[in-house]
Design an enzyme around this catalytic site. Structure first.
Site, PDB file in Angstrom:
ATOM      1  CE1 TYR A  67      33.288  33.756  37.492  1.00 55.23           C
ATOM      2  CE2 TYR A  67      33.833  34.881  35.437  1.00 55.23           C
ATOM      3  CZ  TYR A  67      32.961  34.120  36.204  1.00 55.23           C
ATOM      4  OH  TYR A  67      31.769  33.711  35.655  1.00 55.23           O
ATOM      5  CD  GLU A  97      25.941  35.440  33.527  1.00 57.57           C
ATOM      6  OE1 GLU A  97      25.678  36.516  32.953  1.00 57.57           O
ATOM      7  OE2 GLU A  97      27.090  34.987  33.601  1.00 57.57           O
ATOM      8  CD1 TRP A 128      31.953  38.061  35.580  1.00 58.40           C
ATOM      9  CD2 TRP A 128      29.806  37.951  36.171  1.00 58.40           C
ATOM     10  NE1 TRP A 128      31.837  37.103  36.555  1.00 58.40           N
ATOM     11  CE2 TRP A 128      30.532  37.012  36.937  1.00 58.40           C
ATOM     12  CE3 TRP A 128      28.434  38.060  36.374  1.00 58.40           C
ATOM     13  CZ2 TRP A 128      29.929  36.178  37.887  1.00 58.40           C
ATOM     14  CZ3 TRP A 128      27.829  37.240  37.330  1.00 58.40           C
ATOM     15  CH2 TRP A 128      28.573  36.315  38.064  1.00 58.40           C
TER      16      TRP A 128
END
Length: 217
Positions: free
Chosen positions: A35, A57, A65
């Site tokens: 990522y 988010e 995350w």
């Protein structure tokens, strides 16, 4: 010595298993590292991806995350690929369905917020032509950014004047779960700013992509 301590002593830079220097926060976990290398900070102008990211988010609030990243495919399946035209049509029955989905974060407020935000996204597309055109008009100019992005700077600045401004504008338009910290994380991930640290090999690549990018109008 743990990875965070090692990275902190090296200004937030961590050598990966391939020997390349990177921002430390992926911790060399394979999915997180991928990522970092291939998504985070790369400029995005696709409306569906922008909508997905700002919603995720919001789901991340209070979590990491990485937790969201590892559930992202489940979220995509649950929310019609984050096609906001479809999500805007979700009903109370869909909310209950999603609350029963163990593959996502089962938070009623965040689920309802995503449906609400899909409706607001449709309104913005009608007004501005695309979400991308609206978000990218807030891209900070050269004088609004520190020339050096280092670990100390990022730790001291979880929000910016621009993320505060975007947050206020979104809330005026009826969006929810879009506080300044959430918005700044969105800006970092979608390439509205390049916050790969000095010394990270991705920083130069992202700068090249940003220079080549045709800004949406």
């Amino acid at each position: 010595m743990d990875l965070l301590t090692m990275a902190t002593e090296n200004a937030g830079i961590l050598d990966g298993p391939d020997g390349k220097a990177r921002c430390f926060w992926h911790g060399n976990l394979p999915d997180y590292l991928h990522y970092h290398d291939h998504e985070w900070g790369r400029p995005v102008t696709d409306d569906r991806r922008l909508f997905e990211k700002i919603c995720l988010e919001g789901f991340q609030s209070g979590l990491s995350w990485l937790t969201i990243l590892r559930k992202r495919e489940n979220f995509r399946e649950a929310f019609a690929g984050f096609d906001f035209d479809k999500v805007a049509q979700f009903t109370d029955a869909d909310v209950e369905r999603l609350l029963g989905n163990a593959g996502i974060i089962r938070h009623r407020g965040k689920i309802v917020s995503t449906i609400n935000n899909a409706k607001r996204a449709r309104e913005m597309v009608d007004e501005f032509g695309s979400l991308a055109a609206w978000f990218w008009k807030f891209e900070p100019g050269p004088g609004e950014r520190h020339e050096i992005v280092d670990l100390a700077h990022l730790r001291a600045n979880p929000t910016t004047a621009v993320s505060v401004r975007i947050s206020k504008e979104l809330k005026k338009r009826g969006w929810s779960f879009v506080g300044p910290t959430t918005v700044y994380a969105f800006m970092q991930a979608m390439g509205l700013v390049n916050d790969h640290l000095e010394g990270c090999y991705c920083r130069a690549e992202v700068e090249t992509e940003r220079k080549k990018l045709k800004r949406p109008r």
